[in-house]
Design an enzyme around this catalytic site. Structure first.
Site, PDB file in Angstrom:
ATOM      1  N   CYS A  65      30.388 -20.041  10.634  1.00 38.72           N
ATOM      2  CA  CYS A  65      30.318 -21.089  11.664  1.00 38.72           C
ATOM      3  C   CYS A  65      28.875 -21.575  11.814  1.00 38.72           C
ATOM      4  O   CYS A  65      28.015 -20.838  12.294  1.00 38.72           O
ATOM      5  CB  CYS A  65      30.876 -20.508  12.965  1.00 38.72           C
ATOM      6  SG  CYS A  65      30.388 -21.341  14.470  1.00 38.72           S
ATOM      7  N   CYS A  68      27.374 -21.665  15.346  1.00 42.87           N
ATOM      8  CA  CYS A  68      27.101 -20.309  15.839  1.00 42.87           C
ATOM      9  C   CYS A  68      25.690 -19.867  15.444  1.00 42.87           C
ATOM     10  O   CYS A  68      25.014 -19.176  16.200  1.00 42.87           O
ATOM     11  CB  CYS A  68      28.098 -19.307  15.273  1.00 42.87           C
ATOM     12  SG  CYS A  68      29.805 -19.611  15.767  1.00 42.87           S
TER      13      CYS A  68
END
Ligand SMILES: [Zn+2]
Length: 145
Positions: A65, A68
């Site tokens: 991700c 993230c």
């Protein structure tokens, strides 16, 4: 639990900080509170996050991700600035399917504030450090349920 080596931001002493403890970690040399950053998964979340005596920021993330990877350093910075006041617990949703389902983490990063095991604030998606800081400060200022 072995815990992580954390360098004291005040005096530079390296301390081993356990992933779970009854109180909150302090530097063994200067006794200032240490940043508390731990990983948890389905089997350790109860001990590491829900049993914590101080508010917990939960970072539901995954290695693939991109957003993230932007949010994690900002959260670590906040955990350092708020040492002794919050604990940061990082949960890799890829290896924690029960937590992912329990917190409905369809989109990541999903950030939660837990107090006494209860979710008191929630934020989905990446945000800059200043926005995260005001979100966390607001969550900490709200009385625990
Ligand atoms: Zn120190």
């Amino acid at each position: 639990m072995p815990g992580e080596l954390i360098r004291c931001p005040h005096c530079g002493q390296t301390n081993r900080v356990p992933t779970a403890a009854a109180g909150k970690p302090q530097c063994g040399k200067c006794h200032e509170p240490l940043p508390w950053i731990a990983d948890a998964d389905d089997s350790t979340f109860g001990e590491v996050a829900e049993a914590a005596r101080i508010p917990v920021i939960v970072d539901l993330w995954a290695p693939w991700c991109g957003p993230c990877r932007m949010v994690s350093p900002a959260l670590e910075r906040l955990a350092t600035d708020l040492a002794g006041k919050v604990k940061l617990v990082k949960v890799n949703v890829d290896v924690s399917p029960r937590l992912s389902q329990r917190f409905g983490a369809q989109a990541i990063p999903t950030l939660l504030v837990l107090r006494g095991g209860q979710v008191t604030a929630r934020q989905t998606g990446a945000a800059p450090l200043a926005a995260l800081r005001s979100w966390v400060n607001k969550a900490l200022a709200t009385p625990a349920p």
